[in-house]
Scaffold this active site. Structure first.
Site, PDB file in Angstrom:
ATOM      1  N   SER A   3     -39.360  39.357  32.202  1.00 54.22           N
ATOM      2  CA  SER A   3     -38.609  40.520  32.703  1.00 54.22           C
ATOM      3  C   SER A   3     -37.203  40.652  32.120  1.00 54.22           C
ATOM      4  CB  SER A   3     -38.544  40.488  34.231  1.00 54.22           C
ATOM      5  OG  SER A   3     -39.832  40.684  34.767  1.00 54.22           O
ATOM      6  N   THR A  48     -41.369  38.239  42.281  1.00 56.84           N
ATOM      7  CA  THR A  48     -42.628  37.947  41.597  1.00 56.84           C
ATOM      8  C   THR A  48     -43.405  36.879  42.371  1.00 56.84           C
ATOM      9  OG1 THR A  48     -43.593  37.468  39.431  1.00 56.84           O
ATOM     10  CG2 THR A  48     -41.628  36.190  40.045  1.00 56.84           C
ATOM     11  N   LYS A  52     -44.221  37.918  46.863  1.00 57.44           N
ATOM     12  CA  LYS A  52     -44.308  39.374  47.071  1.00 57.44           C
ATOM     13  C   LYS A  52     -44.592  39.757  48.526  1.00 57.44           C
ATOM     14  CE  LYS A  52     -45.370  40.711  42.364  1.00 57.44           C
ATOM     15  NZ  LYS A  52     -46.027  41.682  41.504  1.00 57.44           N
ATOM     16  N   ASP A  90     -45.575  48.206  41.437  1.00 52.03           N
ATOM     17  CA  ASP A  90     -46.781  47.691  40.785  1.00 52.03           C
ATOM     18  C   ASP A  90     -47.910  48.719  40.789  1.00 52.03           C
ATOM     19  OD1 ASP A  90     -45.794  45.157  40.132  1.00 52.03           O
ATOM     20  OD2 ASP A  90     -46.356  44.297  42.068  1.00 52.03           O
TER      21      ASP A  90
END
Length: 205
Positions: A3, A48, A52, A90
């Protein structure tokens, strides 16, 4: 996580005065991280694996797809209300990056491997894209049954059936953490698959 490479590229490209970096945190430290957003030490956070869902009790409000999935990958402060918001990008990401490119997706038989943190987002993205025939498989079957109760209309397979039944599917999505670290992988090969299989992996490294 890759990321920082991705986000810092966009920050630099659009001349945004910000920095994106990794914070290593144990589960017991999640509350302290959230406080840093409230105190404006941090502008926002991505969450992550494996946090989550574990982050949810620390938040004030869930919005949009996060509310449906109870799975969060983005946190920020709502300045007007002073509340920490949990969002889920997501679902849209999977739709925009992959599923919109699949012809006749509503007619495709789809298998989701894994029932962890990203799986609710994968299932919701499939449902929003019109996919009706969705099966799920996980080493721990109870997690699949929980998702079936949440989303309905899911077929639950036993883990032992994976190698045999994998040939029946047009789309396979890996929503496990296999491949993320330590060279862990599936313990069999995928020879028995359709020739024109669409395979999507949520682990991008």
């Amino acid at each position: 996580s890759l990321s920082p490479v991705l986000h810092n590229y966009w920050l630099e490209k659009y001349k945004i005065d910000a920095d994106y970096s990794i914070i290593q945190v144990e589960e017991s430290g999640l509350g302290e991280i959230v406080k840093k957003i409230k105190n404006k030490d941090l502008f926002g956070i991505n969450i992550t694996l494996p946090y989550k869902q574990k982050i949810v009790p620390h938040l004030d409000i869930l919005v949009n797809d996060a509310e449906i999935t109870s799975s969060v990958n983005t946190l920020y402060l709502d300045n007007k209300q002073g509340k920490i918001v949990g969002e889920n990008t997501d679902v849209f990401g999977l739709q925009a990056a992959y599923l919109k490119e699949v012809d006749n997706s509503s007619k495709k038989k789809t298998l989701v491997i894994g029932a962890g943190g990203v799986s609710p987002s994968v299932i919701l993205a499939l449902q929003k894209s019109g996919v009706k025939d969705i099966s799920i498989i996980n080493r721990t079957k109870e997690k699949c049954i929980f998702l079936k109760k949440k989303f309905g209309n899911l077929k639950v397979l036993n883990w032992e059936e994976l190698e045999e039944k994998i040939k029946n599917y047009d789309i396979i999505i890996n929503a496990t953490s296999l491949g993320l670290k330590n060279g862990q992988d599936f313990e069999f090969n995928f020879d028995k698959i359709k020739e024109n299989l669409i395979y999507i992996d949520t682990i991008y490294n």
